[in-house]
Structures are given as C-alpha cells and as structure tokens.
Scaffold this motif. Structure first.
Motif, PDB file in Angstrom:
ATOM      1  N   ARG A  66       0.103  -0.438  -2.746  1.00 12.27           N
ATOM      2  CA  ARG A  66       0.397   0.365  -1.551  1.00 12.27           C
ATOM      3  C   ARG A  66      -0.421  -0.066  -0.341  1.00 12.27           C
ATOM      4  O   ARG A  66      -0.011   0.158   0.802  1.00 12.27           O
ATOM      5  CB  ARG A  66       0.154   1.856  -1.845  1.00 12.27           C
ATOM      6  N   ARG A  67      -1.596  -0.666  -0.546  1.00 14.41           N
ATOM      7  CA  ARG A  67      -2.403  -1.113   0.597  1.00 14.41           C
ATOM      8  C   ARG A  67      -1.864  -2.406   1.192  1.00 14.41           C
ATOM      9  O   ARG A  67      -1.807  -2.556   2.412  1.00 14.41           O
ATOM     10  CB  ARG A  67      -3.858  -1.305   0.164  1.00 14.41           C
ATOM     11  N   ARG A  68      -1.482  -3.339   0.324  1.00 13.77           N
ATOM     12  CA  ARG A  68      -1.009  -4.635   0.809  1.00 13.77           C
ATOM     13  C   ARG A  68       0.423  -4.554   1.345  1.00 13.77           C
ATOM     14  O   ARG A  68       0.743  -5.189   2.352  1.00 13.77           O
ATOM     15  CB  ARG A  68      -1.081  -5.666  -0.314  1.00 13.77           C
ATOM     16  N   TYR A  69       1.281  -3.821   0.640  1.00 19.67           N
ATOM     17  CA  TYR A  69       2.691  -3.750   1.029  1.00 19.67           C
ATOM     18  C   TYR A  69       3.130  -2.285   1.111  1.00 19.67           C
ATOM     19  O   TYR A  69       3.897  -1.808   0.266  1.00 19.67           O
ATOM     20  CB  TYR A  69       3.567  -4.501   0.019  1.00 19.67           C
ATOM     21  N   PRO A  70       2.665  -1.544   2.089  1.00 18.02           N
ATOM     22  CA  PRO A  70       2.973  -0.104   2.130  1.00 18.02           C
ATOM     23  C   PRO A  70       4.458   0.186   2.339  1.00 18.02           C
ATOM     24  O   PRO A  70       4.998   1.111   1.730  1.00 18.02           O
ATOM     25  CB  PRO A  70       2.128   0.406   3.306  1.00 18.02           C
ATOM     26  N   LEU A  71       5.149  -0.590   3.171  1.00 15.75           N
ATOM     27  CA  LEU A  71       6.573  -0.341   3.413  1.00 15.75           C
ATOM     28  C   LEU A  71       7.402  -0.607   2.166  1.00 15.75           C
ATOM     29  O   LEU A  71       8.268   0.198   1.787  1.00 15.75           O
ATOM     30  CB  LEU A  71       7.067  -1.207   4.578  1.00 15.75           C
ATOM     31  N   ALA A  72       7.155  -1.736   1.505  1.00 20.72           N
ATOM     32  CA  ALA A  72       7.904  -2.057   0.286  1.00 20.72           C
ATOM     33  C   ALA A  72       7.615  -1.035  -0.808  1.00 20.72           C
ATOM     34  O   ALA A  72       8.532  -0.609  -1.534  1.00 20.72           O
ATOM     35  CB  ALA A  72       7.536  -3.463  -0.181  1.00 20.72           C
TER      36      ALA A  72
END
Length: 391
Positions: A66-72
C-alpha cells in the motif's frame, strides 16, 4: 537511537508494512472461524470457511504494497469487495481493508485521487448497507469514512511540509557553501591587493635606494653603504609580509595568530620614516582630535598613504617633496597626500591597480577617494573615510 530505528524501517519497509497488517490478518482469521460455524445458506456453493479465507487473503495481501503502490492496492481491494457484493457474499469484518487502502491513497497521492478513493469507499458502503437493510447506519459510516480520509490528508500535508523543510535545508546548505566559496574568493582578492601593495611599495623603495647607491658609490661611499643597508632592510620587510600573505593563500586553516598583524595607524610613522630613508622628503601632519578607528579602516588609511607615496617615488621625478595631512573630523577621517613632482604633470592611467585598490578599499566603508594631477605639476590624492558607526 531513534535515527537508527528510522533507518532500519526504511531499509525493511516491506517487512514493517507486513507486520502492521497483523491485526487485520487476525480479523480475517476470526471471519474464517465464524464462517465455519455457518451450517448453510450464507455462502455460495457451500463454501463457508474456505470462501471466507480466500476473500480475506485477497483483501489483506495487497495491502502489503500500500505504501509503494497505493492506487493499485486500493483498486484491487475495491474490486474484490465489489465482486463480493455482486455474488451476494455477506460483508466480512475484514472488508475494512477498503478503508485502509483509501487511507493510503489519501496519505500518499494528490488530492484528486484522495477524493476519488473516498467517493468509491462511500459508494461501496452505501451498496453494502442497502443490501443488508441497514441504511440507517449510513450517516455514522460516512462520518467514520470522512475521519479516516481526513487523517490521511493530514498525514499527506505533513509529509509534504517535512519534504519542503528538507529541501529548504539542502538549499540553505548549498547556499552556505556557495557563500563560503564566494567569501574565500573575496578574501583571496583582498590578499592579492595586499600583495600588490607590499611588492609595489617595497620594490619601488629598493629601486630608488639602489640607484642612489650606484650614483654615490664613488663619491660618497658612506651614503652608498646606508642606501644598500636600506635596500637590505626593505627587502627583508617585503619578504616577511609576502610570506605572511602567501601563507594565508596556502593554508586556509591557519590561524590568524600565526602571522604578523596588519599595519595600522601606529605604523604610519614607520612608513613615513622608510619613505624618507629612500630619499623622498615627507612632511606628515595630523590635525583634529584623534578618535578610535576600527582596525579594518586603519589598514585602509595605511594602504592609501603607502600607495600615494609609492606613486610619488615612481613618478615624482628628481627633487620631489611630499606632504601627508591626516584630519580627524567628528565622524570621518580625511587624507590628503600631495607632491610637487614634475613627472606627475603627465596624465596617469586611471585603470592602474593602485588607484583601483584605493577605491575598492574606501568604498567598502562608504568613503570616497579622488586622485588628480595639478596644473603646474605634482599630484594630489584626497580620501574621506567615515569611521565608527557612520561607516
């Protein structure tokens, strides 16, 4: 200690994010155990615990990134929850993963994406409450969603503020280093001017004394001997000052105490005596009430008189005489150096290093300097230098 802990967290961010999901994993396990107690009807195809375990994993596992790719991450969790609603699988406690993912978007992405994530979360909450006939809980659920969303927005703003502070600190450090380099360059320029003054004055005196010794060696050996001694003394003084200045250029870390102090008003008498010994009669007069003059301005006064007398030695011609008048005013000091030499009647170059050095030195303290030839011969240098608080 805290700095090392933060560094460790940055190096192992994936592990930290996984450990942070432990409560949600436990919540998914509780959902699975609750599903296993259902006897019939609640889970399509008769898959109670198995379906609950699968949905829990599909909701929780993406949150690790969730930190690296929050939208995905938010998109995956929202789609899983929507598919769960489409096939009419009951809402699980672990479905709160949608709000966790929404928080990640609000905390790490621009405002437009945060608003979109909040709208999707609110719509999903509405669909779930409508199907379960609990629409009356919508206001409380909306407040809960808004609270989480606002918290994420605050964290986002806080992170941007910290990043701006770090950027300002880096910029200030860069500017500080740049200012230090500029100051070092300015100091070297000042030292170069000092070196010019030392060399020009002392070499001029040595040349005059050497010429006098050459003329008098046959007719007046004693005078020639004194002239040679003056050349030797002046050369030693020039070497000592040059060693001090070049030493400063070679070693930036050298302390000021390792070198001789800069000349000031107390050394003016020695300067005049040195010029007199070179064969130039000089009349030195001080008028007014002497007052305290800062060391920097004392050096300026010394160098102006030194440069003016050196020019007289160079260009005054035979039989020249010089007069130095130093007047103390209420808030300034005025210097007037005049000579009656015939060689000074010619126009001198205005871009000489000596005159430029005078102007630069005086302008640093808000003063003025003027050098003009006399109509009948001779030259005059006039400088006014504010002192104390006026400067």
């Amino acid at each position: 200690m805290f700095g090392r802990l933060r560094a460790w967290k940055r190096r192992h961010s994936l592990l930290v994010d996984t450990l942070a999901l432990t409560p949600l994993m436990l919540l998914g396990l509780v959902s699975t155990l609750a599903a296993s107690s259902y006897r019939s009807g609640s889970w399509p195809g008769g898959f109670g615990a198995g379906m609950a375990l699968l949905i829990s994993a599909m909701l929780v596992v993406p949150l690790v990134w969730r930190r690296r790719y929050p939208l995905a991450t938010f998109a995956i969790v929202a789609l899983v929850s929507f598919a769960q609603w489409v096939v009419r699988i009951d809402t699980l406690p672990v479905n709160i993963a949608v709000l966790v993912a929404m928080y990640g978007v609000a905390a790490r992405r621009p405002l437009k994406w945060a608003i979109a994530a909040a709208a999707v979360s609110e719509f999903g909450m509405f669909l779930s409450l409508v199907r379960d006939d609990t629409i009356a809980a919508l206001p409380a659920s909306t407040v809960f969603i808004i609270a989480i969303w606002v918290t994420g927005i605050y964290v986002n703003m806080r992170q941007r503020y910290v990043e701006s502070l770090l950027e300002r600190a880096e910029r200030a450090e860069h500017e500080r280093d740049q200012q230090a380099r500029i100051a070092a360059a300015a100091e070297r320029t000042r030292i170069a001017r000092e070196l010019h003054d030392v060399v020009a004055h002392n070499v001029s005196v040595m040349v005059v004394q050497a010429d006098g010794a050459g003329y008098a060696i046959d007719t007046d050996p004693e005078q020639a001997r004194r002239a040679v001694q003056a050349v030797s003394s002046t050369g030693r003084q020039a070497l000592a000052e040059m060693r001090r200045l070049v030493g400063v250029l070679r070693d930036d870390q050298a302390s000021a105490g390792e070198y001789a102090p800069q000349p000031g008003l107390r050394q003016l008498t020695d300067l005049v005596e040195q010029v007199r010994a070179s064969g130039l009669p000089v009349e030195f007069t001080v008028s007014g009430s002497p007052q305290a003059v800062p060391e920097g301005e004392q050096l300026v006064i010394y160098r102006i008189i030194q440069e003016a007398l050196t020019n007289t030695l160079k260009h005054g011609g035979p039989g020249v005489r010089a007069r130095v008048l130093m007047e103390y005013g209420s808030s300034d000091v005025t210097l007037t150096v005049t000579d009656d030499g015939r060689g000074a009647a010619a126009v001198r170059a205005e871009d000489g290093h000596g005159l430029i050095g005078m102007r630069e030195r005086v302008s640093m303290y808000g003063g003025t300097v003027r050098a003009t030839p006399h109509l009948g011969g001779g030259f005059q240098v006039t400088a006014r230098l504010p002192v104390g608080q006026t400067a």
